[in-house]
Design a protein around this motif. Structure first.
Motif, PDB file in Angstrom:
ATOM      1  N   ALA A  35      63.214 -39.987 -18.206  1.00 40.79           N
ATOM      2  CA  ALA A  35      63.717 -39.137 -17.132  1.00 40.79           C
ATOM      3  C   ALA A  35      63.083 -39.502 -15.797  1.00 40.79           C
ATOM      4  O   ALA A  35      62.036 -40.161 -15.742  1.00 40.79           O
ATOM      5  N   TRP A  36      63.740 -39.044 -14.744  1.00 46.40           N
ATOM      6  CA  TRP A  36      63.208 -39.146 -13.395  1.00 46.40           C
ATOM      7  C   TRP A  36      63.046 -37.735 -12.845  1.00 46.40           C
ATOM      8  O   TRP A  36      63.967 -36.912 -12.921  1.00 46.40           O
ATOM      9  N   TYR A  37      61.892 -37.474 -12.287  1.00 45.08           N
ATOM     10  CA  TYR A  37      61.603 -36.246 -11.563  1.00 45.08           C
ATOM     11  C   TYR A  37      61.319 -36.617 -10.112  1.00 45.08           C
ATOM     12  O   TYR A  37      61.020 -37.760  -9.793  1.00 45.08           O
ATOM     13  N   ARG A  38      61.384 -35.610  -9.269  1.00 47.47           N
ATOM     14  CA  ARG A  38      60.938 -35.829  -7.900  1.00 47.47           C
ATOM     15  C   ARG A  38      60.148 -34.625  -7.430  1.00 47.47           C
ATOM     16  O   ARG A  38      60.355 -33.502  -7.894  1.00 47.47           O
ATOM     17  N   GLN A  39      59.265 -34.897  -6.495  1.00 47.21           N
ATOM     18  CA  GLN A  39      58.384 -33.849  -5.983  1.00 47.21           C
ATOM     19  C   GLN A  39      58.242 -33.991  -4.479  1.00 47.21           C
ATOM     20  O   GLN A  39      57.827 -35.042  -3.982  1.00 47.21           O
ATOM     21  N   VAL A  40      58.573 -32.924  -3.800  1.00 45.38           N
ATOM     22  CA  VAL A  40      58.337 -32.838  -2.366  1.00 45.38           C
ATOM     23  C   VAL A  40      56.959 -32.223  -2.180  1.00 45.38           C
ATOM     24  O   VAL A  40      56.578 -31.309  -2.914  1.00 45.38           O
ATOM     25  N   SER A  41      56.236 -32.723  -1.221  1.00 48.94           N
ATOM     26  CA  SER A  41      54.872 -32.259  -0.993  1.00 48.94           C
ATOM     27  C   SER A  41      54.782 -30.742  -0.958  1.00 48.94           C
ATOM     28  O   SER A  41      55.523 -30.089  -0.236  1.00 48.94           O
ATOM     29  N   GLY A  42      53.889 -30.204  -1.781  1.00 47.06           N
ATOM     30  CA  GLY A  42      53.682 -28.767  -1.818  1.00 47.06           C
ATOM     31  C   GLY A  42      54.545 -28.032  -2.808  1.00 47.06           C
ATOM     32  O   GLY A  42      54.345 -26.838  -3.047  1.00 47.06           O
ATOM     33  N   GLY A  49      67.166 -36.520 -13.327  1.00 48.54           N
ATOM     34  CA  GLY A  49      68.082 -37.087 -14.314  1.00 48.54           C
ATOM     35  C   GLY A  49      67.347 -37.431 -15.581  1.00 48.54           C
ATOM     36  O   GLY A  49      66.161 -37.751 -15.564  1.00 48.54           O
ATOM     37  N   LEU A  50      68.058 -37.347 -16.683  1.00 49.76           N
ATOM     38  CA  LEU A  50      67.465 -37.584 -17.995  1.00 49.76           C
ATOM     39  C   LEU A  50      68.443 -38.355 -18.858  1.00 49.76           C
ATOM     40  O   LEU A  50      69.657 -38.122 -18.780  1.00 49.76           O
ATOM     41  N   ILE A  51      67.919 -39.272 -19.667  1.00 44.36           N
ATOM     42  CA  ILE A  51      68.744 -39.993 -20.618  1.00 44.36           C
ATOM     43  C   ILE A  51      68.055 -39.951 -21.973  1.00 44.36           C
ATOM     44  O   ILE A  51      66.843 -40.134 -22.072  1.00 44.36           O
ATOM     45  N   THR A  52      68.846 -39.689 -22.998  1.00 40.48           N
ATOM     46  CA  THR A  52      68.298 -39.588 -24.348  1.00 40.48           C
ATOM     47  C   THR A  52      68.497 -40.906 -25.104  1.00 40.48           C
ATOM     48  O   THR A  52      69.193 -41.809 -24.636  1.00 40.48           O
ATOM     49  N   ARG A  53      67.898 -40.957 -26.279  1.00 38.36           N
ATOM     50  CA  ARG A  53      68.022 -42.158 -27.094  1.00 38.36           C
ATOM     51  C   ARG A  53      69.473 -42.446 -27.441  1.00 38.36           C
ATOM     52  O   ARG A  53      69.876 -43.616 -27.571  1.00 38.36           O
ATOM     53  N   SER A  54      70.265 -41.405 -27.567  1.00 40.87           N
ATOM     54  CA  SER A  54      71.673 -41.584 -27.903  1.00 40.87           C
ATOM     55  C   SER A  54      72.530 -41.912 -26.695  1.00 40.87           C
ATOM     56  O   SER A  54      73.736 -42.138 -26.835  1.00 40.87           O
ATOM     57  N   GLY A  55      71.910 -41.915 -25.510  1.00 39.11           N
ATOM     58  CA  GLY A  55      72.644 -42.280 -24.310  1.00 39.11           C
ATOM     59  C   GLY A  55      73.209 -41.110 -23.532  1.00 39.11           C
ATOM     60  O   GLY A  55      73.862 -41.309 -22.509  1.00 39.11           O
ATOM     61  N   ILE A  70      71.659 -42.154 -13.756  1.00 30.94           N
ATOM     62  CA  ILE A  70      70.551 -42.616 -14.573  1.00 30.94           C
ATOM     63  C   ILE A  70      71.107 -43.500 -15.673  1.00 30.94           C
ATOM     64  O   ILE A  70      72.169 -43.212 -16.247  1.00 30.94           O
ATOM     65  N   SER A  71      70.418 -44.563 -15.955  1.00 27.47           N
ATOM     66  CA  SER A  71      70.837 -45.471 -17.014  1.00 27.47           C
ATOM     67  C   SER A  71      69.586 -46.098 -17.611  1.00 27.47           C
ATOM     68  O   SER A  71      68.488 -45.992 -17.074  1.00 27.47           O
ATOM     69  N   GLY A  72      69.782 -46.775 -18.692  1.00 25.31           N
ATOM     70  CA  GLY A  72      68.642 -47.419 -19.312  1.00 25.31           C
ATOM     71  C   GLY A  72      68.785 -47.512 -20.805  1.00 25.31           C
ATOM     72  O   GLY A  72      69.856 -47.267 -21.360  1.00 25.31           O
ATOM     73  N   ASP A  73      67.721 -47.853 -21.431  1.00 26.19           N
ATOM     74  CA  ASP A  73      67.712 -48.070 -22.871  1.00 26.19           C
ATOM     75  C   ASP A  73      66.352 -47.634 -23.401  1.00 26.19           C
ATOM     76  O   ASP A  73      65.349 -48.311 -23.138  1.00 26.19           O
TER      77      ASP A  73
END
Length: 117
Positions: A35-42, A49-55, A70-73
């Motif tokens: 997964a990807w997270y984001r954080q703004v200061s404070g 976005g999140l991707i599971t083993r099953s895609g 989001i993509s990947g393996d």
């Protein structure tokens, strides 16, 4: 110990695109989710976005839907986040996360994305 290396961040003008990459290594157990997270200061970290083993993919941040992909393996321990039509409010530190089959979560160090207006 799982190590996650993120790359691809930087400075871009509004309307531009960036592609973040994350490669994980050292996981003893299979990775179930990336997964990807984001954080703004404070503020806290928001799941982008999140991707599971099953895609299967999900985009909990409503503002990212339609603009981020989001993509990947998980078998190859790689995940990407393609970000298009970037807005200044997308400026944040972006973090890669993996969750293995024991539900243990690991984090990358984070990478800065700055979108100028």
């Amino acid at each position: 110990q799982v190590q996650l290396v993120e790359s691809g961040g930087g400075l871009v003008q509004a309307g531009g695109s960036l592609r973040l990459s994350c490669v994980a290594s050292g996981s003893v157990f299979p990775i179930d989710e990336m997964a990807w997270y984001r954080q703004v200061s404070g503020n806290g970290r928001d799941l982008v976005g999140l991707i599971t083993r099953s895609g299967d993919t999900s985009y909990p941040v409503s503002s990212a839907k339609g603009r981020f992909t989001i993509s990947g393996d998980t078998a190859k321990n790689t995940v990407f986040l393609q970000m298009n039509s970037l807005k200044p409010e997308d400026t944040a530190v972006y973090y890669c996360q993996t969750v293995d089959s024991t539900r243990f979560a690991s984090w990358g160090r984070g990478i800065q994305v700055t979108v100028s207006s």
